[in-house]
Scaffold this active site. Sequence first.
Site, PDB file in Angstrom:
ATOM      1  N   ILE A 199       0.824  -1.293   0.094  1.00  0.00           N
ATOM      2  CA  ILE A 199       0.107   0.023   0.174  1.00  0.00           C
ATOM      3  C   ILE A 199       0.988   1.341   0.197  1.00  0.00           C
ATOM      4  O   ILE A 199       1.920   1.510   0.932  1.00  0.00           O
ATOM      5  CB  ILE A 199      -1.009   0.102   1.292  1.00  0.00           C
ATOM      6  N   HIS A 200       0.789   2.098  -0.916  1.00  0.00           N
ATOM      7  CA  HIS A 200       1.446   3.179  -1.153  1.00  0.00           C
ATOM      8  C   HIS A 200       0.904   4.780  -0.998  1.00  0.00           C
ATOM      9  O   HIS A 200      -0.262   4.896  -1.256  1.00  0.00           O
ATOM     10  CB  HIS A 200       2.168   3.316  -2.536  1.00  0.00           C
TER      11      HIS A 200
END
Length: 541
Positions: free
Chosen positions: A515-516
């Site tokens: 998850i960025h």
Amino acid sequence: MHVTVQGESVASCSLQYLRWPWSQRRTTESFRMANRRSSSSSYQAHKDGVLQQLLCGENEVYDYDLIVIGGGSGGLSCSKEAAMLGKKVMVLDYVVPTPKGNTWGLGGTCVNVGCIPKKLMHQTALLRTSMQDARKFGWELPEETAKHNWETMKTAVNNYIGSLNWGYRVALRDKNVNYVNSYAEFVEPHKIKVGRATNKRGKETFHTAATFVLATGERPRYLGVPGDKEYCITSDDLFSLPYCPGKTLVIGASYVALECGGFLAGLGLDVTVMVRSILLRGFDQDMANRAGEHMEEHGVKFLRKYVPVKVSERDGVYDRDKGRYIAVVRDSHRSLVHFLWLRFRSPPASPRNGKIPVNDEEQTNVPHIYAIGDILEGKWELTPVAIQAGKLLARRLYAGASLKVPRLCDYVNVPTTVFTPLEYGACGLSEEKAIELYGQENLEVYHSLFWPLEFTVPNRDNNKCYAKIICNKLDSDRVIGFHYLGPNAGEVTQGYGAAMKCGLTKEQLDNTIGIHPTCAEVRLIPDQLVLVVTMDRTGCC
């Protein structure tokens, strides 16, 4: 008492216990099926102690099915679960006042003088850092208007704790668990005396039970040097201290010591930590030292290889900046089991630390006495572990046939977090323990320094956060150790703890999309996971 019975005596006793309708006509196959059920139930009756009572004529009726001694996380979990399964339960809990006179309500160490107030005061310290960061993000906050009020914080924290205390009492009442705020003393194998000294009515009472669970938890141990109880406090006093402690010396380097020292320094106080040997004994030492270095860089002083020999009061008028005396003591512990005056065959306690050894089912050497939580020898001293152990113990004791497979508490790969200023989350083996168990040649360790996005604009703590995994080459590069030093460590580590329970491997980790932009994704980007070939390293490539 051990009884060996053969042949018909066991069969007849088990049939009486099961009350089979043998008058009904049965086919050969149904008879065999019933006989198998009979054997299984006979074994369960043996485990529950019912078979022995029937064989020996022990048909005594007890006041309670279960008496739990200790009203902390484990004791409350066990008692409520047993009550939900229809058992009659009593909980006894009593807090011996500290030398400073501090005491607290139902809920144990975690709620009153441990996890809950510690995390809230840790959050208080983080807010100070957030206010400093906020200026870099455009918030115009005059420096001189931001100051901390200890009394406000202490009152708010303790008000919340008080609401939890009340909630636990209501929960016991709703489940018809009899809660007694008093000491307990064994006078017979199945009988306890509720002490006169701790009973508000000044009256001794006696109660019997078929089964007992010890869940007394732990308390800090004083130093045993002149002036310790007169001039020192412990973490049992700190969270309700009526005044700001000012200049503080924290004696010890356990996770409680570093957490207390960390949030006090985060409030702007002058803090020194006295270390006898190493930081965070039992944790990965690479990670422990990195957490300590971060504290030192942010103003916490360390006195290494020192132990106190005497504590005395400073002469003259008290000055907060100079300090009055040593203020916090928390290093080693002694379990609160000494009050159990056992006049019969008693659970043995370790002479070194007072811990109680148990088998895999948390059973002591006395069959009807069990123990859970921090008092267990060689087990985790963590609230979620005690809660899980208490709940599962009650189910094994009382859920009976409704349990397809009786579940034991799993003490392997337990995730945890140390709430130092830069939080440290861990699950599985430390690097030292992994080498001891598997050999360095059979391990691969991947690590990375990283800079959280939130830290970039304030331009602080560049490449101070750190993460690593330890993989077992003999088992498909299975992840056997996860370690993370950075913000929100508890939230990050919890997810990896679940993955490790499912047998996480390095390949599966590499194939997982992150998850960025988050700190957690650093573990999931193969290019940022650098292979460590030796334990001797200075940084990341």
